[in-house]
Design a protein around this motif. Structure first.
Motif, PDB file in Angstrom:
ATOM      1  N   ARG A 174       0.804  -1.216   0.000  1.00  0.00           N
ATOM      2  CA  ARG A 174       0.000   0.000   0.000  1.00  0.00           C
ATOM      3  C   ARG A 174       0.841   1.271   0.000  1.00  0.00           C
ATOM      4  O   ARG A 174       0.344   2.332  -0.262  1.00  0.00           O
ATOM      5  CB  ARG A 174      -0.920  -0.005   1.240  1.00  0.00           C
ATOM      6  CG  ARG A 174      -2.088  -0.987   1.110  1.00  0.00           C
ATOM      7  CD  ARG A 174      -3.042  -0.561  -0.002  1.00  0.00           C
ATOM      8  NE  ARG A 174      -4.191  -1.459  -0.100  1.00  0.00           N
ATOM      9  CZ  ARG A 174      -4.238  -2.511  -0.882  1.00  0.00           C
ATOM     10  NH1 ARG A 174      -3.201  -2.817  -1.637  1.00  0.00           N
ATOM     11  NH2 ARG A 174      -5.297  -3.279  -0.924  1.00  0.00           N
ATOM     12  N   GLU A 231       0.796   6.579   3.168  1.00  0.00           N
ATOM     13  CA  GLU A 231      -0.483   7.279   3.091  1.00  0.00           C
ATOM     14  C   GLU A 231      -0.311   8.674   2.491  1.00  0.00           C
ATOM     15  O   GLU A 231       0.579   9.427   2.869  1.00  0.00           O
ATOM     16  CB  GLU A 231      -1.090   7.395   4.492  1.00  0.00           C
ATOM     17  CG  GLU A 231      -2.459   8.039   4.512  1.00  0.00           C
ATOM     18  CD  GLU A 231      -3.043   8.098   5.915  1.00  0.00           C
ATOM     19  OE1 GLU A 231      -4.157   8.648   6.054  1.00  0.00           O
ATOM     20  OE2 GLU A 231      -2.383   7.618   6.852  1.00  0.00           O
ATOM     21  N   ALA A 248      -1.415   5.814  -5.367  1.00  0.00           N
ATOM     22  CA  ALA A 248      -2.355   6.064  -6.455  1.00  0.00           C
ATOM     23  C   ALA A 248      -3.740   5.534  -6.094  1.00  0.00           C
ATOM     24  O   ALA A 248      -3.865   4.513  -5.406  1.00  0.00           O
ATOM     25  CB  ALA A 248      -1.857   5.402  -7.740  1.00  0.00           C
ATOM     26  N   PRO A 249      -4.782   6.193  -6.575  1.00  0.00           N
ATOM     27  CA  PRO A 249      -6.143   5.768  -6.219  1.00  0.00           C
ATOM     28  C   PRO A 249      -6.474   4.350  -6.648  1.00  0.00           C
ATOM     29  O   PRO A 249      -7.191   3.636  -5.943  1.00  0.00           O
ATOM     30  CB  PRO A 249      -7.034   6.800  -6.923  1.00  0.00           C
ATOM     31  CG  PRO A 249      -6.170   7.440  -7.952  1.00  0.00           C
ATOM     32  CD  PRO A 249      -4.795   7.401  -7.408  1.00  0.00           C
ATOM     33  N   GLU A 250      -5.951   3.906  -7.782  1.00  0.00           N
ATOM     34  CA  GLU A 250      -6.268   2.543  -8.229  1.00  0.00           C
ATOM     35  C   GLU A 250      -5.636   1.501  -7.314  1.00  0.00           C
ATOM     36  O   GLU A 250      -6.173   0.406  -7.126  1.00  0.00           O
ATOM     37  CB  GLU A 250      -5.833   2.335  -9.690  1.00  0.00           C
ATOM     38  CG  GLU A 250      -4.340   2.306  -9.940  1.00  0.00           C
ATOM     39  CD  GLU A 250      -3.734   3.682 -10.188  1.00  0.00           C
ATOM     40  OE1 GLU A 250      -2.580   3.734 -10.651  1.00  0.00           O
ATOM     41  OE2 GLU A 250      -4.430   4.691  -9.924  1.00  0.00           O
ATOM     42  N   LEU A 279      -5.126   1.988  -4.044  1.00  0.00           N
ATOM     43  CA  LEU A 279      -5.988   2.011  -2.858  1.00  0.00           C
ATOM     44  C   LEU A 279      -7.252   1.185  -3.083  1.00  0.00           C
ATOM     45  O   LEU A 279      -7.808   0.599  -2.144  1.00  0.00           O
ATOM     46  CB  LEU A 279      -6.362   3.451  -2.505  1.00  0.00           C
ATOM     47  CG  LEU A 279      -5.239   4.322  -1.935  1.00  0.00           C
ATOM     48  CD1 LEU A 279      -5.728   5.744  -1.757  1.00  0.00           C
ATOM     49  CD2 LEU A 279      -4.746   3.761  -0.614  1.00  0.00           C
ATOM     50  N   ALA A 280      -7.679   1.131  -4.330  1.00  0.00           N
ATOM     51  CA  ALA A 280      -8.892   0.375  -4.653  1.00  0.00           C
ATOM     52  C   ALA A 280      -8.614  -1.104  -4.866  1.00  0.00           C
ATOM     53  O   ALA A 280      -9.547  -1.869  -5.136  1.00  0.00           O
ATOM     54  CB  ALA A 280      -9.549   0.958  -5.903  1.00  0.00           C
ATOM     55  N   SER A 300       1.271   3.910 -11.334  1.00  0.00           N
ATOM     56  CA  SER A 300       1.046   4.281  -9.931  1.00  0.00           C
ATOM     57  C   SER A 300       2.284   4.930  -9.332  1.00  0.00           C
ATOM     58  O   SER A 300       2.182   5.811  -8.474  1.00  0.00           O
ATOM     59  CB  SER A 300       0.606   3.065  -9.109  1.00  0.00           C
ATOM     60  OG  SER A 300       1.607   2.067  -9.068  1.00  0.00           O
ATOM     61  N   HIS A 350       2.052   8.512 -10.351  1.00  0.00           N
ATOM     62  CA  HIS A 350       1.132   9.238  -9.464  1.00  0.00           C
ATOM     63  C   HIS A 350       1.843   9.616  -8.163  1.00  0.00           C
ATOM     64  O   HIS A 350       1.685  10.742  -7.666  1.00  0.00           O
ATOM     65  CB  HIS A 350      -0.095   8.376  -9.159  1.00  0.00           C
ATOM     66  CG  HIS A 350      -1.148   9.087  -8.359  1.00  0.00           C
ATOM     67  ND1 HIS A 350      -1.052   9.258  -6.988  1.00  0.00           N
ATOM     68  CD2 HIS A 350      -2.308   9.693  -8.737  1.00  0.00           C
ATOM     69  CE1 HIS A 350      -2.112   9.930  -6.559  1.00  0.00           C
ATOM     70  NE2 HIS A 350      -2.885  10.208  -7.607  1.00  0.00           N
ATOM     71  N   PRO A 405      -7.651  13.574  -2.009  1.00  0.00           N
ATOM     72  CA  PRO A 405      -8.331  12.974  -3.165  1.00  0.00           C
ATOM     73  C   PRO A 405      -8.673  14.032  -4.205  1.00  0.00           C
ATOM     74  O   PRO A 405      -8.880  15.214  -3.877  1.00  0.00           O
ATOM     75  CB  PRO A 405      -9.589  12.364  -2.547  1.00  0.00           C
ATOM     76  CG  PRO A 405      -9.258  12.166  -1.102  1.00  0.00           C
ATOM     77  CD  PRO A 405      -8.334  13.285  -0.734  1.00  0.00           C
ATOM     78  N   THR A 424      -6.527  10.764 -12.200  1.00  0.00           N
ATOM     79  CA  THR A 424      -7.135   9.582 -11.588  1.00  0.00           C
ATOM     80  C   THR A 424      -6.989   8.353 -12.472  1.00  0.00           C
ATOM     81  O   THR A 424      -6.716   7.252 -11.981  1.00  0.00           O
ATOM     82  CB  THR A 424      -8.620   9.845 -11.295  1.00  0.00           C
ATOM     83  OG1 THR A 424      -8.727  10.957 -10.397  1.00  0.00           O
ATOM     84  CG2 THR A 424      -9.269   8.622 -10.652  1.00  0.00           C
TER      85      THR A 424
END
Length: 510
Positions: A179, A182, A186-188, A190-191, A199, A202, A219, A247
């Motif tokens: 991960r 923090e 990158a958002p992907e 985290l998803a 990433s 990012h 975000p 994003t």
């Protein structure tokens, strides 16, 4: 190497467990003090047997696989902005100790948290080379996975170094819940998506945002525009950072393009470092020594390849970069150094009428792997290669060199040059300049005309040789430039037998 007693206290950084250690004990090293805890271990400063200061990172046995990743990457690539590995030891406990460069300038996180934010020009000085290094990692199929302010270290001259490759992953490997840090993920990811080169980009954008604002970006739906947080930023810099933070991964640039865009967004400035709460008024070396070579025609007089690369990176406009790279590369490409050959080139805007045929599977430029697949042993692996057949040895090294230059991947130079050698340092700088000029070499091949051993000094064997460069094409932003074949001048090739076989230590005029 052993560690003495360890406490049982553990805590977590990302997915990696950090185990508190007392000072490690390594014969010949004088451990001084703990200097931090990274994503994969506790780090101590120490004095090495030669008197230099190093960092010793002790990775717990539970994360030993991560240490092996770091070993694999650092053992494969020599990059001027990547923390260097000196040695590694597996402890009886199963822990792994890595002896690394000690960077006394602290971290980017320390500098920003102390000063509040950096100027745009300072960001250029820091993040453009970091992005280039990350691009080279991506070329090896390695995703860093945790690019964050505390994983970019600084020396006392303000130069940045990418650290903590223990959290990296090889493309296609199981991410195992990676991960990162923090605010910089990158958002992907985290998803739940697998970390990727995109990433990492990012994370580089988030690092740029942090340097300019003092805070990690929130975000996308709530953070707003970068220009709303900081007044007076160049439009090009704002656009570049926000592009990296898109994003959708496919809308982000790759790391190499990001390095170029950052460099072009603002004039580079010296970085003011920080120690604790005190600013240190030391400057980067970007103008020192390299700032004043005399430029004559298309060449640079009185400048070493290292200095030329620094000029190309930090001082010259991109049109001039192409000219400098042309001179440096043609002078160093086939270990010839002929200035007449270097100047016998078409202008950067000329389009090639024909593209020379790429080397065949049996001809010059064929990869050593291709040669081995046909049943022949790689001469580089034969202990007596210089005595048995020096021409075959030099040809194998030249073939590996053509592969590195054609691919434009600095990491492949480890197949040619010895670790920590003058040849590797010089080639890395020159190839980095080629990458920054966005040039590629198509159909490049070398032919060894003759080679003979002329001297032996300890572990170094000197071979006198002549290496011709075949016709090829230089492809860049301005189009394609055809280069004619060039006869090589005699050179002295110093080779040394390493753990990986014979490699080039240095090249000298005959």
């Amino acid at each position: 190497m052993e560690t003495s007693e360890r406490t049982t206290t553990t805590r977590y950084a990302g997915r990696h467990r950090i185990v508190d250690h007392t000072a490690p004990s390594l014969p010949g090293y004088d451990v001084v003090e703990p200097i931090g805890e990274g994503g994969t271990g506790t780090v101590w400063s120490a004095v090495a047997p030669d008197g230099s200061t190093v960092a010793i990172k002790v990775v717990p046995a539970v994360d030993a696989d991560d240490a092996l990743v770091e070993l694999a990457v650092l053992g494969r690539i020599r990059d001027p902005h990547l923390v260097r590995l000196h040695e590694a030891t597996t402890l009886p406990s199963g822990d792994v100790a890595l002896v690394l460069d000690h960077l006394a300038g602290g971290t980017v996180g320390t500098v920003v948290r102390t000063r509040g934010h950096l100027a745009p020009g300072e960001l250029v000085t820091l993040l453009s080379p970091v992005s280039s290094t990350v691009a080279r990692l991506h070329g090896l199929g390695v995703v860093h996975g945790d690019l964050s302010p505390d994983n970019v270290l600084l020396d006392l001259d303000g130069r940045p170094f990418v650290a903590d490759l223990g959290v990296a992953r090889i493309a296609g490997a199981d991410p195992a819940g990676l991960r990162g840090t923090e605010g910089f993920v990158a958002p992907e990811v985290l998803a739940g998506a697998v970390p990727s080169a995109a990433s990492d980009v990012h994370s580089l954008g988030a690092l740029a945002w942090f340097c300019l604002t003092g805070e990690a970006p929130g975000p996308a739906v709530v953070r707003g525009r970068l220009a709303e947080h900081v007044d007076g930023l160049p439009d090009e810099l704002v656009e570049t950072v926000e592009l990296a933070l898109r994003t959708r991964p496919e809308e982000r640039p790759d790391a190499d393009a990001l390095a170029v865009a950052i460099f072009e967004s603002a004039p580079p400035e010296p970085v003011v470092l920080a120690r604790g709460s005190d600013e240190v008024g030391l400057l980067t070396r970007r103008i020192r020594a390299a700032a004043r070579p005399a430029v004559v025609g298309a060449g640079v007089v009185g400048a070493t390849p290292h200095r030329i690369a620094v000029v190309a990176r930090t001082l010259l406009p991109w049109v001039a970069v192409a000219a400098v790279v042309t001179v440096v590369v043609l002078g160093a490409l086939a270990w010839t150094g002929s200035r007449d050959d270097a100047r016998a080139t078409t202008t950067a805007g000329t389009t090639a009428a024909t593209t020379p045929r790429a080397p065949g599977p049996d001809g010059p430029g064929a990869s050593p792997d291709a040669r081995r697949s046909r049943g022949g042993a790689d001469p580089r692996s034969l202990v007596d290669a210089p005595q048995r057949d020096p021409t075959a040895l030099v040809q194998a090294l030249a073939d590996a060199r053509s592969v590195a230059w054609s691919a434009g991947v600095a990491a492949r130079l480890v197949e040619v040059d010895a670790p920590r050698s003058p040849a590797l340092a010089r080639d890395t700088e020159v190839l980095a300049a080629v990458q920054r000029a966005r040039q590629r070499y198509v159909g490049l091949a070398f032919t060894v005309r003759d080679a003979e051993v002329v001297a032996r000094r300890g572990v170094i064997v000197t071979i006198r040789t002549r290496i011709d460069t075949g016709a090829h094409v230089v492809r860049g932003p301005a189009g394609e430039v055809a280069r004619p074949p060039a006869a090589g001048a005699p050179v002295l090739l110093d080779v040394v037998h390493t753990d990986s076989g014979w490699r080039v230590h240095d090249v000298r005029e005959a």
